[in-house]
Design an enzyme around this catalytic site. Structure first.
Site, PDB file in Angstrom:
ATOM      1  N   PHE A   1      19.711  66.858  45.739  1.00  0.00           N
ATOM      2  CA  PHE A   1      20.683  66.710  44.650  1.00  0.00           C
ATOM      3  C   PHE A   1      19.970  66.803  43.294  1.00  0.00           C
ATOM      4  CE2 PHE A   1      23.101  64.339  41.541  1.00  0.00           C
ATOM      5  CZ  PHE A   1      24.400  64.797  41.745  1.00  0.00           C
TER       6      PHE A   1
ATOM      7  N   SER B   1      52.245  45.133  33.164  1.00  0.00           N
ATOM      8  CA  SER B   1      51.468  44.438  34.198  1.00  0.00           C
ATOM      9  C   SER B   1      52.428  44.059  35.328  1.00  0.00           C
ATOM     10  CB  SER B   1      50.742  43.247  33.597  1.00  0.00           C
ATOM     11  OG  SER B   1      51.618  42.180  33.495  1.00  0.00           O
ATOM     12  N   LEU B   2      51.959  43.245  36.241  1.00  0.00           N
ATOM     13  CA  LEU B   2      52.769  42.912  37.414  1.00  0.00           C
ATOM     14  C   LEU B   2      53.124  41.440  37.415  1.00  0.00           C
ATOM     15  CD1 LEU B   2      50.759  44.730  40.222  1.00  0.00           C
ATOM     16  CD2 LEU B   2      52.961  45.402  39.282  1.00  0.00           C
TER      17      LEU B   2
ATOM     18  N   GLU C   1      48.428  47.232  48.814  1.00  0.00           N
ATOM     19  CA  GLU C   1      47.135  47.699  48.302  1.00  0.00           C
ATOM     20  C   GLU C   1      46.281  46.514  47.913  1.00  0.00           C
ATOM     21  OE1 GLU C   1      48.054  50.125  44.899  1.00  0.00           O
ATOM     22  OE2 GLU C   1      49.560  51.215  46.049  1.00  0.00           O
TER      23      GLU C   1
ATOM     24  N   LYS D   1      44.217  44.358  45.264  1.00  0.00           N
ATOM     25  CA  LYS D   1      44.315  44.159  43.822  1.00  0.00           C
ATOM     26  C   LYS D   1      42.887  44.105  43.273  1.00  0.00           C
ATOM     27  CE  LYS D   1      46.592  41.272  40.353  1.00  0.00           C
ATOM     28  NZ  LYS D   1      45.626  41.587  39.354  1.00  0.00           N
TER      29      LYS D   1
ATOM     30  N   ASP E   1      39.776  43.757  40.979  1.00  0.00           N
ATOM     31  CA  ASP E   1      39.553  42.847  39.867  1.00  0.00           C
ATOM     32  C   ASP E   1      38.661  43.528  38.832  1.00  0.00           C
ATOM     33  OD1 ASP E   1      39.739  40.612  38.395  1.00  0.00           O
ATOM     34  OD2 ASP E   1      38.444  39.364  39.640  1.00  0.00           O
TER      35      ASP E   1
ATOM     36  N   ARG F   1      44.195  49.569  28.475  1.00  0.00           N
ATOM     37  CA  ARG F   1      45.532  49.015  28.350  1.00  0.00           C
ATOM     38  C   ARG F   1      45.870  48.618  26.906  1.00  0.00           C
ATOM     39  NH1 ARG F   1      48.679  46.158  31.621  1.00  0.00           N
ATOM     40  NH2 ARG F   1      47.040  45.615  33.060  1.00  0.00           N
TER      41      ARG F   1
ATOM     42  N   GLU G   1      41.804  51.153  38.122  1.00  0.00           N
ATOM     43  CA  GLU G   1      41.018  50.011  37.687  1.00  0.00           C
ATOM     44  C   GLU G   1      39.541  50.402  37.641  1.00  0.00           C
ATOM     45  OE1 GLU G   1      43.216  47.627  37.242  1.00  0.00           O
ATOM     46  OE2 GLU G   1      42.132  45.735  37.110  1.00  0.00           O
TER      47      GLU G   1
ATOM     48  N   TYR H   1      45.507  53.958  41.434  1.00  0.00           N
ATOM     49  CA  TYR H   1      46.600  53.400  42.231  1.00  0.00           C
ATOM     50  C   TYR H   1      48.001  53.655  41.681  1.00  0.00           C
ATOM     51  CZ  TYR H   1      45.514  49.711  38.831  1.00  0.00           C
ATOM     52  OH  TYR H   1      45.241  49.021  37.687  1.00  0.00           O
TER      53      TYR H   1
ATOM     54  N   LYS I   1      54.186  47.156  46.717  1.00  0.00           N
ATOM     55  CA  LYS I   1      55.063  48.059  45.950  1.00  0.00           C
ATOM     56  C   LYS I   1      56.101  48.676  46.879  1.00  0.00           C
ATOM     57  CE  LYS I   1      51.063  49.381  43.178  1.00  0.00           C
ATOM     58  NZ  LYS I   1      50.053  50.384  42.894  1.00  0.00           N
TER      59      LYS I   1
ATOM     60  N   LYS J   1      48.203  36.713  44.492  1.00  0.00           N
ATOM     61  CA  LYS J   1      46.806  36.413  44.157  1.00  0.00           C
ATOM     62  C   LYS J   1      46.219  35.429  45.167  1.00  0.00           C
ATOM     63  CE  LYS J   1      46.486  36.897  39.314  1.00  0.00           C
ATOM     64  NZ  LYS J   1      45.398  36.784  38.390  1.00  0.00           N
TER      65      LYS J   1
ATOM     66  N   CYS K   1      16.561  11.522  26.983  1.00  0.00           N
ATOM     67  CA  CYS K   1      16.585  12.983  27.022  1.00  0.00           C
ATOM     68  C   CYS K   1      15.504  13.487  27.982  1.00  0.00           C
ATOM     69  CB  CYS K   1      16.339  13.545  25.616  1.00  0.00           C
ATOM     70  SG  CYS K   1      16.204  15.342  25.620  1.00  0.00           S
TER      71      CYS K   1
ATOM     72  N   CYS L   1      12.766  15.388  25.639  1.00  0.00           N
ATOM     73  CA  CYS L   1      11.943  14.796  24.580  1.00  0.00           C
ATOM     74  C   CYS L   1      11.914  13.266  24.658  1.00  0.00           C
ATOM     75  CB  CYS L   1      12.429  15.258  23.208  1.00  0.00           C
ATOM     76  SG  CYS L   1      14.051  14.614  22.784  1.00  0.00           S
TER      77      CYS L   1
ATOM     78  N   CYS M   1      21.555  14.090  22.939  1.00  0.00           N
ATOM     79  CA  CYS M   1      20.217  13.728  22.489  1.00  0.00           C
ATOM     80  C   CYS M   1      20.250  13.854  20.965  1.00  0.00           C
ATOM     81  CB  CYS M   1      19.175  14.679  23.076  1.00  0.00           C
ATOM     82  SG  CYS M   1      17.603  14.568  22.210  1.00  0.00           S
TER      83      CYS M   1
ATOM     84  N   CYS N   1      13.673  18.383  19.465  1.00  0.00           N
ATOM     85  CA  CYS N   1      13.920  18.540  20.898  1.00  0.00           C
ATOM     86  C   CYS N   1      13.941  20.051  21.218  1.00  0.00           C
ATOM     87  CB  CYS N   1      15.247  17.868  21.239  1.00  0.00           C
ATOM     88  SG  CYS N   1      15.676  17.987  22.959  1.00  0.00           S
TER      89      CYS N   1
HETATM   90  S1  IVH Z   1      49.900  48.717  39.970  1.00  0.00           S
HETATM   91  C1  IVH Z   1      53.458  49.024  37.003  1.00  0.00           C
HETATM   92  N1  IVH Z   1      48.050  48.425  41.781  1.00  0.00           N
HETATM   93  O1  IVH Z   1      46.469  44.320  38.217  1.00  0.00           O
HETATM   94  C2  IVH Z   1      52.416  48.695  38.014  1.00  0.00           C
HETATM   95  N2  IVH Z   1      47.760  47.312  39.707  1.00  0.00           N
HETATM   96  O2  IVH Z   1      48.308  42.142  37.303  1.00  0.00           O
HETATM   97  C3  IVH Z   1      51.078  49.051  37.606  1.00  0.00           C
HETATM   98  N3  IVH Z   1      45.629  46.087  39.515  1.00  0.00           N
HETATM   99  O3  IVH Z   1      47.910  45.866  35.414  1.00  0.00           O
HETATM  100  C4  IVH Z   1      49.982  48.345  38.289  1.00  0.00           C
HETATM  101  N4  IVH Z   1      44.875  46.585  41.510  1.00  0.00           N
HETATM  102  O4  IVH Z   1      45.343  46.296  36.003  1.00  0.00           O
HETATM  103  C5  IVH Z   1      48.454  48.098  40.538  1.00  0.00           C
HETATM  104  N5  IVH Z   1      46.457  48.296  43.469  1.00  0.00           N
HETATM  105  C6  IVH Z   1      46.861  47.976  42.239  1.00  0.00           C
HETATM  106  C7  IVH Z   1      46.087  47.175  41.392  1.00  0.00           C
HETATM  107  C8  IVH Z   1      46.572  46.852  40.116  1.00  0.00           C
HETATM  108  C9  IVH Z   1      44.607  45.963  40.373  1.00  0.00           C
HETATM  109  C10 IVH Z   1      45.665  45.456  38.175  1.00  0.00           C
HETATM  110  C11 IVH Z   1      46.233  46.333  37.094  1.00  0.00           C
HETATM  111  C12 IVH Z   1      47.523  45.674  36.730  1.00  0.00           C
HETATM  112  C13 IVH Z   1      47.232  44.244  37.047  1.00  0.00           C
HETATM  113  C14 IVH Z   1      48.519  43.490  37.277  1.00  0.00           C
END
Ligand code: IVH
Length: 682
Positions: free
Chosen positions: A37, A83-84, A113, A115, A117, A136, A173, A225, A288, A312, A406, A409, A424, A430
């Site tokens: 490579f 967000s969710l 799926e 989630k 982090d 975002r 993500e 995703y 979803k 969560k 302490c 010291c 202290c 110190c």
């Molecule tokens: S779907 C409108 N899928 O979690 C729906 N979000 O708390 C769009 N995240 O804003 C989000 N894994 O930053 C989706 N498999 C996943 C995810 C995911 C992580 C994050 C994402 C989202 C936040 C929601």
């Protein structure tokens, strides 16, 4: 090689290398060795150098990054980035399922799926090429971080195959795998920089770095995703994501379809168990509804879709033995008890220490040395102890006796009424307090001397060269060059010797010199008056205008200032009563440090528009144009006369200049009315 051959070979190599990147980073199935490579890459670099006219815009050689971005352009999201809704309880999930069924009946599929982090990102592709990557932000608009995102090798710069819409957005993500995270924190520890608390923070910090070649070294990754376009090949989420994988995107292998909520529960319990074996962090599962038609039927609330929810996981907890307790001294002299634990695996890394916060917490937990304790990772670098397993207490254990002197010291500790920490009081002699104060002084939000860090401060202090802030401004080349320190070996690191070479010394001296430009309000924060944080420092600086006024202010005068109460006022008075502090300030002043508000800053009312640039155009109902411009400056913003890619907002009234309007549209500069502008200041 002639021109024609070079052109063909460059194209061939570009495609070949990107395909190998995909096999390695997306599918974890490399088919050639690292050496092979590297040879392909080397050949491409050389050819691009010789025939730059044929280098492709999506060349893999650009993935090493380069170039500095001072400020990221703000870009409006075409589709708001929502967000969710989230939950920790199975009952809530059942309710979600009931709501969905009530709206769309029983004939549908869920997609489950992981989630991830990390940090959300939206990638726009035009004609199969990566066009833009936006964070975002506030959901309406975010930062254009394309230069940095290009360095992530699992993100395709050019798509494979066909069937993709001419323009579409795919969201996902940005994550930092645990291995990259550990490597970076190890490096930061060695160079004395602050550690990242977790991979999410590290990923967030990395994509906002100014130097993209540094981002390239961070080992980031990206799972996709969510797809957005009017012309997707399928009318369901799962099928489109499978297709996106064929186009070269990294889509998780662990996405599954489920017939009903029971399938969702099985998926959750599987991943709650297996998540510790993943090479990256997840904090839950996302559920979803698969069909777009049904998604549309379900619609959205103000903040999130009704067709998806995230479940969560509860923070992972482990049981381990508390071996002993150390007492650490912070920069303000506050004592923190820290537990030494029998090493144990927790959420992807080995935990050896956990905080016990203060004497009250120890008492409330009733913890004893030798106890088996429950440990959990919060948002901080250091995990915490949440409970004890009393059934496993050794017979001969004795309660913890809190220290009275302490540990550094030997000064007797004090504990003020209504305060949970012991202190202290030996501020001036110190060692950890002196080093801590110096570290605070140089930090980004204070004097921002990036070329120094925890490790270097320790070297300077241990060698007797720097004992206080003012000593930093007496540093010279001769004092620094060749300075050495041996960092002792630890359990997993070899002994290491650091010595200051020419480049380091030059950088330190440059950093110190540049800090003389730092504004008064930050200097006031830097000198570390107890309880005077960034915000209070600003309030004091703008109210009193210079350090002499603050030093001679009476208690009554101090508490006149917004947000300043008895505790802060007393602390300020005590600080200036101390002759040593006054002496150091005098030395700093003589070295050219800013101890008064600059003429410009003195009219500043807030920093609500800090760092934002505005073009004001047209006529307005409630204000004159000049009034709006003044307000912008009074709140920390900047007025510019013409719209460019660096402009954040066009404040548009009646009869706005058509050229300005057109340019703002073209460059995605946010166009706001006078009402929206007033709204920003609220
Ligand atoms: S779907 C409108 N899928 O979690 C729906 N979000 O708390 C769009 N995240 O804003 C989000 N894994 O930053 C989706 N498999 C996943 C995810 C995911 C992580 C994050 C994402 C989202 C936040 C929601």
């Amino acid at each position: 090689m002639n021109q024609k051959e070079a052109k063909i070979r460059i194209q061939e190599l570009t495609e070949k290398i990107e395909e190998h990147n995909r096999l390695y980073y997306n599918l974890a199935k490399p088919v050639i060795s690292d050496y092979e490579f590297d040879m392909l890459m080397k050949e491409l670099i050389e050819l691009e150098k010789e025939f730059p006219e044929y280098a492709q815009s999506d060349s893999p050689t650009h993935r090493v990054g380069g170039g500095i971005t001072k400020e990221f352009k703000q870009v409006a999201h075409k589709y708001p980035m929502l967000s969710l809704g989230n939950t920790y309880s199975e009952d809530d999930l059942k309710d979600f399922d009931e709501r969905v069924k009530k709206a769309i009946g029983n004939d549908f599929e869920y997609v489950c799926e992981l989630k991830f982090d990390g940090v959300a990102i939206g990638l726009t592709y035009k004609n199969g090429k990566l066009f833009q990557a936006v964070t975002r932000g506030d959901g309406e608009s975010g930062d254009d971080v394309t230069v940095n995102i290009r360095t992530i090798k699992s993100i395709p710069l050019k798509l494979k195959g066909d069937g993709f819409p001419a323009e579409f957005e795919i969201r996902g993500e940005i994550i930092m795998p645990r291995k990259s995270f550990e490597k970076i924190n190890d490096e930061r520890e060695e160079t004395g920089e602050l550690l990242f608390a977790n991979p999410r923070n590290a990923a967030a910090g990395s994509i906002k770095m100014q130097d993209s070649s540094e981002v390239a070294k961070r080992g980031l990754d990206c799972f996709l995703y969510h797809m957005l376009s009017e012309n997707l090949p399928f009318d369901s989420h799962y099928e489109n994501l499978r297709k996106a994988r064929e186009w070269g995107f990294k889509v998780s292998d662990y996405m599954v379809k489920c017939k009903d909520i029971n399938g969702v529960f099985s998926y959750i319990s599987l991943w709650n168990e297996k998540r510790k074996d993943l090479p990256f962090d997840i904090d839950g599962v996302v559920i979803k509804v698969n069909s777009y038609k049904l998604q549309e039927q379900l619609g959205f609330t103000a903040k999130s879709p009704r067709w998806a929810i995230s479940y969560k996981f509860k923070a992972e907890e482990v049981l381990t033995k508390l071996i002993s307790i150390d007492f650490q001294v912070g920069r303000t002299g506050a004592i923190t008890p820290v537990a030494n634990l029998e090493p144990v695996q927790l959420a992807g890394s080995v935990v050896r220490r956990a905080t016990l916060h203060n004497a009250d917490v120890i008492e409330k937990l009733g913890v004893r040395t030798g106890d088996m304790v429950y440990v959990e990772k919060g948002g901080d670098v250091i995990p915490k102890i949440t409970g004890i397993e009393i059934s496993k207490r050794p017979a001969n254990s004795v309660p913890v006796k809190y220290i009275e002197k302490c540990p550094e010291c030997n000064t007797p500790l004090v504990r003020k009424e209504n305060e949970s920490n012991h202190y202290c009081p030996n501020e001036e002699n110190c060692p950890p307090q002196i080093k801590g104060k110096l570290e605070h002084f140089i930090c980004r939000k204070a004097m921002n001397i990036e070329s120094l860090g925890e490790g270097k401060i320790e070297m300077l202090y241990d060698n007797g060269i720097v004992n206080n802030f003012a000593d930093l401004y007496d540093l010279t080349y001769d004092k620094l060059i060749g300075l050495e320190k041996v960092f002792k070996a630890t359990e997993n690191k070899k002994e290491k010797k650091l010595s200051f070479k020419e480049k380091t010394v030059e950088n330190i001296l440059k950093g110190v010199e540049n800090s003389k430009k730092v504004t008064f309000e930050r200097v006031l924060y830097a000198i570390g008056i107890r309880y005077v944080g960034e915000n209070i420092a600003k309030k004091l600086a703008f109210y009193f205008k210079n350090i002499d006024n603050i030093a001679k202010a009476t208690f009554d005068e101090l508490i006149e200032v917004e947000e300043i109460g008895d505790k802060i006022a007393e602390s300020v008075i005590n600080y200036f009563r101390n002759k040593n502090n006054v002496k150091i300030i005098e030395r700093l002043r003589n070295k050219g440090i800013q101890f008064e508000i600059t003429a410009n800053a003195s009219k500043i009312k807030s920093d609500k528009l800090q760092g934002k640039s505005f073009v004001v155009s047209g006529t307005f109902k409630n204000f004159s144009r000049d009034e709006i411009k003044n307000t912008i400056e009074e709140n920390g913003g900047k007025n510019v006369s013409s719209v460019s890619s660096k402009t954040d907002y066009l404040v548009s009234g009646e009869n706005t200049g058509p050229e300005k309007y057109k340019k703002a549209k073209e460059l995605n500069v946010k166009i706001i009315s006078e009402e929206e502008f007033s709204e920003m200041l609220k």
